[in-house]
Write a protein that holds these residues in place. Structure first.
Motif, PDB file in Angstrom:
ATOM      1  N   ARG A 108     -43.069  14.608 -10.298  1.00 14.67           N
ATOM      2  CA  ARG A 108     -42.296  15.505  -9.429  1.00 14.67           C
ATOM      3  C   ARG A 108     -42.204  14.950  -8.013  1.00 14.67           C
ATOM      4  N   ARG A 109     -43.352  14.558  -7.462  1.00 17.69           N
ATOM      5  CA  ARG A 109     -43.370  14.105  -6.078  1.00 17.69           C
ATOM      6  C   ARG A 109     -43.037  12.625  -5.933  1.00 17.69           C
ATOM      7  N   GLY A 110     -43.183  11.856  -7.010  1.00 12.83           N
ATOM      8  CA  GLY A 110     -43.205  10.405  -6.881  1.00 12.83           C
ATOM      9  C   GLY A 110     -44.617   9.980  -6.514  1.00 12.83           C
ATOM     10  N   GLY A 111     -44.925   8.684  -6.669  1.00  9.68           N
ATOM     11  CA  GLY A 111     -46.254   8.182  -6.318  1.00  9.68           C
ATOM     12  C   GLY A 111     -47.328   8.742  -7.233  1.00  9.68           C
ATOM     13  N   PHE A 112     -48.522   8.907  -6.681  1.00 11.78           N
ATOM     14  CA  PHE A 112     -49.684   9.313  -7.460  1.00 11.78           C
ATOM     15  C   PHE A 112     -50.319  10.563  -6.874  1.00 11.78           C
ATOM     16  N   SER A 113     -50.804  11.420  -7.757  1.00 12.02           N
ATOM     17  CA  SER A 113     -51.634  12.543  -7.321  1.00 12.02           C
ATOM     18  C   SER A 113     -52.956  12.449  -8.075  1.00 12.02           C
ATOM     19  N   ARG A 114     -53.955  11.969  -7.380  1.00 11.93           N
ATOM     20  CA  ARG A 114     -55.295  11.779  -7.933  1.00 11.93           C
ATOM     21  C   ARG A 114     -56.246  12.449  -6.957  1.00 11.93           C
ATOM     22  N   HIS A 115     -56.855  13.533  -7.401  1.00 14.41           N
ATOM     23  CA  HIS A 115     -57.674  14.314  -6.471  1.00 14.41           C
ATOM     24  C   HIS A 115     -59.102  14.448  -7.002  1.00 14.41           C
ATOM     25  N   GLY A 116     -60.020  14.706  -6.071  1.00 14.49           N
ATOM     26  CA  GLY A 116     -61.437  14.741  -6.397  1.00 14.49           C
ATOM     27  C   GLY A 116     -61.756  15.546  -7.648  1.00 14.49           C
ATOM     28  N   PHE A 117     -62.327  14.883  -8.643  1.00 11.75           N
ATOM     29  CA  PHE A 117     -62.823  15.520  -9.867  1.00 11.75           C
ATOM     30  C   PHE A 117     -61.703  16.089 -10.734  1.00 11.75           C
ATOM     31  N   ALA A 122     -71.091  25.540   2.774  1.00 11.60           N
ATOM     32  CA  ALA A 122     -69.660  25.644   3.086  1.00 11.60           C
ATOM     33  C   ALA A 122     -68.854  24.793   2.105  1.00 11.60           C
ATOM     34  N   ALA A 123     -69.393  23.614   1.798  1.00 10.01           N
ATOM     35  CA  ALA A 123     -68.672  22.728   0.883  1.00 10.01           C
ATOM     36  C   ALA A 123     -68.561  23.356  -0.504  1.00 10.01           C
ATOM     37  N   ARG A 124     -69.647  23.916  -1.005  1.00  3.67           N
ATOM     38  CA  ARG A 124     -69.625  24.512  -2.352  1.00  3.67           C
ATOM     39  C   ARG A 124     -68.574  25.612  -2.454  1.00  3.67           C
ATOM     40  N   ARG A 125     -68.325  26.296  -1.330  1.00  2.52           N
ATOM     41  CA  ARG A 125     -67.366  27.412  -1.341  1.00  2.52           C
ATOM     42  C   ARG A 125     -65.912  26.973  -1.185  1.00  2.52           C
ATOM     43  N   LEU A 126     -65.671  25.702  -0.857  1.00  7.25           N
ATOM     44  CA  LEU A 126     -64.282  25.226  -0.751  1.00  7.25           C
ATOM     45  C   LEU A 126     -63.585  25.454  -2.083  1.00  7.25           C
ATOM     46  N   VAL A 158     -60.310  27.205  -7.891  1.00 11.66           N
ATOM     47  CA  VAL A 158     -61.536  26.597  -8.427  1.00 11.66           C
ATOM     48  C   VAL A 158     -62.372  26.097  -7.243  1.00 11.66           C
ATOM     49  N   SER A 159     -63.651  26.468  -7.233  1.00 10.66           N
ATOM     50  CA  SER A 159     -64.499  26.044  -6.121  1.00 10.66           C
ATOM     51  C   SER A 159     -65.024  24.633  -6.363  1.00 10.66           C
ATOM     52  N   LEU A 160     -65.438  23.993  -5.256  1.00 11.20           N
ATOM     53  CA  LEU A 160     -66.047  22.663  -5.401  1.00 11.20           C
ATOM     54  C   LEU A 160     -67.267  22.749  -6.304  1.00 11.20           C
ATOM     55  N   ALA A 161     -68.050  23.828  -6.165  1.00 11.32           N
ATOM     56  CA  ALA A 161     -69.232  23.992  -7.017  1.00 11.32           C
ATOM     57  C   ALA A 161     -68.825  23.971  -8.494  1.00 11.32           C
ATOM     58  N   GLU A 162     -67.753  24.696  -8.822  1.00 15.52           N
ATOM     59  CA  GLU A 162     -67.299  24.717 -10.218  1.00 15.52           C
ATOM     60  C   GLU A 162     -66.788  23.352 -10.655  1.00 15.52           C
ATOM     61  N   GLU A 192     -63.208  12.303  -3.268  1.00 15.60           N
ATOM     62  CA  GLU A 192     -62.314  13.197  -2.494  1.00 15.60           C
ATOM     63  C   GLU A 192     -62.208  12.767  -1.029  1.00 15.60           C
ATOM     64  N   GLU A 193     -61.779  11.505  -0.822  1.00 18.30           N
ATOM     65  CA  GLU A 193     -61.643  11.034   0.564  1.00 18.30           C
ATOM     66  C   GLU A 193     -60.490  11.711   1.273  1.00 18.30           C
ATOM     67  N   GLU A 194     -59.399  11.973   0.541  1.00 16.60           N
ATOM     68  CA  GLU A 194     -58.196  12.501   1.188  1.00 16.60           C
ATOM     69  C   GLU A 194     -58.267  14.005   1.436  1.00 16.60           C
ATOM     70  N   GLY A 195     -59.186  14.669   0.776  1.00 15.39           N
ATOM     71  CA  GLY A 195     -59.185  16.134   0.886  1.00 15.39           C
ATOM     72  C   GLY A 195     -57.973  16.759   0.235  1.00 15.39           C
ATOM     73  N   GLY A 196     -57.348  16.036  -0.685  1.00 12.89           N
ATOM     74  CA  GLY A 196     -56.116  16.529  -1.300  1.00 12.89           C
ATOM     75  C   GLY A 196     -56.326  17.731  -2.196  1.00 12.89           C
ATOM     76  N   ARG A 197     -57.570  17.895  -2.679  1.00  9.49           N
ATOM     77  CA  ARG A 197     -57.828  19.049  -3.540  1.00  9.49           C
ATOM     78  C   ARG A 197     -58.557  20.169  -2.807  1.00  9.49           C
ATOM     79  N   PHE A 198     -59.604  19.812  -2.047  1.00  8.16           N
ATOM     80  CA  PHE A 198     -60.443  20.856  -1.444  1.00  8.16           C
ATOM     81  C   PHE A 198     -60.265  20.980   0.067  1.00  8.16           C
ATOM     82  N   GLY A 199     -59.350  20.188   0.626  1.00 12.92           N
ATOM     83  CA  GLY A 199     -58.930  20.418   2.012  1.00 12.92           C
ATOM     84  C   GLY A 199     -59.723  19.677   3.063  1.00 12.92           C
ATOM     85  N   VAL A 200     -60.933  19.226   2.736  1.00 14.17           N
ATOM     86  CA  VAL A 200     -61.755  18.538   3.728  1.00 14.17           C
ATOM     87  C   VAL A 200     -61.734  17.042   3.422  1.00 14.17           C
TER      88      VAL A 200
END
Lengths: 400, 400
Positions: free
Chosen positions: B19-28, B143-147, B153-157, B119-127
């Motif tokens: 849809r966007r072109g390129g790649f979408s690869r996000h943490g986990f 705070a991270a677990r609650r992202l 879906v939380s980072l913890a999950e 998750e360097e880009e924060g593309g999934r969890f924002g940080v």
């Protein structure tokens, strides 16, 4: 005997949208298909004969289908995160009105049907009143088949998945030819009846109304590494359009212009967007007013895009001129309903599409919040019952 | 012997975003987990011992893990619709550099590792730089677990799903304590090396950088039935913020401010939004400049929200002051690399997080388009090879 609010309670929970609140029920999606099944079940429990037309609209017939029928109904789909009444109230009051008429030993002298139109909100494929537009030939079926949802699924694919034949979408004179008069009951989408202290009203007209899609194209790049002077960021002209829409609508009496859907692509927080798609919903009392508003907004968009080194492409996704409902039919209904208020509306309806082909009327039921297309939309149980009584009165008059 | 571009070709297609072109690869997510598996396979084929730390960062050791190690690496996740090089180039050049060193019969005198940060880009969890922030203690693990991601879906999950223990997320001195020096190779995210005619450069500093989330709240309602004067439409102040961001960044030398992600809720074309969430990415040469830009934008947002009868809530999701990489290490590398150009960058990196704890350096590889965070991002095969040679030279020096 069923009540409208009792029937609504039975479908509460279908398509509940936990993220947005309210309901997300869209044409041919799982929630809407579940509601169709529920409707078919309710119709069959009443001995009504159910037929789905070539465009996915569902008809439930009291008596043998035939010409000069009296038809009522509405839709079961919603906007994303919409309320419980917009659409379903017109279907549930129709079922309850049939029960009420039968309890009074009424036997229709001409065919009577309840119709459920497909994708009235355009929440999935972008074109409002899609089912009634296809039925009446108000949209080119080739263009309709190519409409896609947010996941890239085409209308052709979605209807095939739902068991319809995509090649048969389009103007259906056989189905429409049976409709003698159409009456849609709908929750009011403003505070007109609240201010007048009336539970039920009749519609006079619908604003001219269209949707335009603007695609701004710039250059996707890194949010940190790209100097301000090197940017071609389509979010800038898109934002300018939102502000211009407010200015333009404020300058034309009674006009409205709204951007409720805006999608930056790719949509990363640390990415300058490469494109932005936004949808402009514009309405005014007449064609000239609507065109003036959209013209001013488009000019502002072109200018802001040029300032940012972006391009903009505009597509008219739907348009309908002002609808004036059949005056003779309204006067007749006003006579049997006892001088209920008559109101104009800014909201579009399948009734507005059918009005171009058959005498059509609308009944409104009071909405104490005045809010619509949102979870706060409401109608009190007593007012729903007043709506059932009014609709039954109208059907008795027209089909008697 | 492998090449960086050959290794990149092997993962082309993983996480391709149609849809966007390129790649979408996000943490986990599925794509990123597939890339991790690929990395583990490549590491094990080379006889490197793979360990995943408590925060989901993957380490591949040449020699027994131990203190004063020389570590290189980057990340495999992308922004939504990102390019092929941002992240993976630092991992593939590291693998190819190990091959090159071994082909030259090099044997490291101290432990050497390749790390893949999560998750360097924060593309999934924002940080952004989430894995390296957790490792170094730069983010509170609660705070991270609650992202949460866009699906709630939380980072913890997400980490539990990936086989990690959410309770063990957070500062990991055992893992970090082994790192003597860290060197990250990255595709350049601007035209610095193009303009200088050099295939490889060294980093001097990273701009101060933060992300702020603005939530504007108004009143969801019907786009047609609601008079302009009755509206509280959060799209208006959100759009005003986008324009204010450009003005504010233009007023501070070298500053950048970007809104690349903006989400109206519920997002229907015929619905006045009830809320709008947008993310402001702001950066400047120092803390004072960044704070000045964000302050001006926030003030404009508050004012525009008040004008529309809306409210606005601001959350600082991440912030990091200017990073100045270790001067002695840079001078040492400059010595062995032969006076390559030294450049500042506006982009954030895991190296910027590690720089607070260990001597850290960065190598950049020329990007002929100057574009980044977009599919047009590129590096020529010859320049990738120059990057491998430079990285091997650096590792030989530091680990020899």
């Amino acid at each position: 005997m069923s009540t409208a609010d009792g029937l609504l309670a039975a479908i509460d929970g279908v398509g509940a949208d936990r993220r947005r609140g309210g309901f997300s029920r869209h044409g041919f999606d799982r929630a809407e298909l579940e509601l169709r099944e529920w409707f078919v079940g309710e119709a069959e429990r009443r001995g009504l004969a159910v037929r789905t037309d070539r465009n996915g609209n569902v008809w439930a017939w009291w008596g043998a289908p035939g010409p000069d029928a009296v038809v009522t109904g509405s839709h079961l789909d919603s906007v994303p995160g919409g309320g419980a009444f917009d659409g379903p109230l017109g279907v549930t009051t129709a079922l309850a009105a049939v029960d009420l008429l039968r309890a009074n030993w009424f036997v229709p002298a001409r065919p009577l049907a309840i119709v459920v139109f497909a994708e009235e909100e355009g929440g999935r494929f972008g074109v409002p009143c899609l089912g009634s537009r296809l039925l009446t030939g108000a949209i080119d079926p080739d263009a309709a088949r190519r409409l896609t949802d947010a996941d890239g699924v085409s209308l052709a694919e979605a209807v095939a998945e739902a068991g319809l034949q995509p090649a048969r979408l389009g103007r259906d004179d056989e189905a429409l030819g049976l409709v003698g008069r159409f009456v849609e009951l709908h929750v009011e989408q403003g505070r007109g009846l609240v201010d007048l202290g009336a539970p039920v009203g009749l519609a006079s007209s619908i604003l001219a109304h269209g949707r335009w899609r603007f695609r701004f194209t710039g250059e996707g790049n890194h949010a940190g590494a790209t100097l301000i002077g090197d940017r071609r960021d389509p979010m800038l002209p898109a934002s300018a359009l939102v502000l211009a829409a407010r200015r333009a609508a404020s300058g034309v009496d009674g006009a409205r212009a709204t951007v409720g859907r805006l999608v930056p692509n790719p949509g990363g927080a640390n990415v300058i967007a490469s494109t932005v798609d936004l949808w402009l919903d514009a309405r005014a009392g007449d064609d000239a007013g609507t065109r003036a508003v959209v013209g001013e907004i488009s000019a502002a968009a072109v200018s802001a895009a040029a300032d940012e080194g972006c391009t903009v492409a505009v597509t008219e996704e739907s348009y309908g001129d002002t609808v004036h409902f059949d005056a003779a039919l309204r006067d007749e209904l006003s006579g049997v309903l006892g001088d209920v208020p008559v109101l104009a509306t800014g909201a579009g309806h399948d009734a507005g599409i059918l009005a171009a082909r058959v005498p059509t009327a609308m009944l409104f039921v009071r909405n104490p919040t005045g809010v619509s297309h949102a979870p706060a939309e409401h109608a009190e149980a007593a007012d729903c019952t007043a709506g059932v009584v009014a609709l039954a009165t109208v059907l008795e008059r027209l089909a008697g």
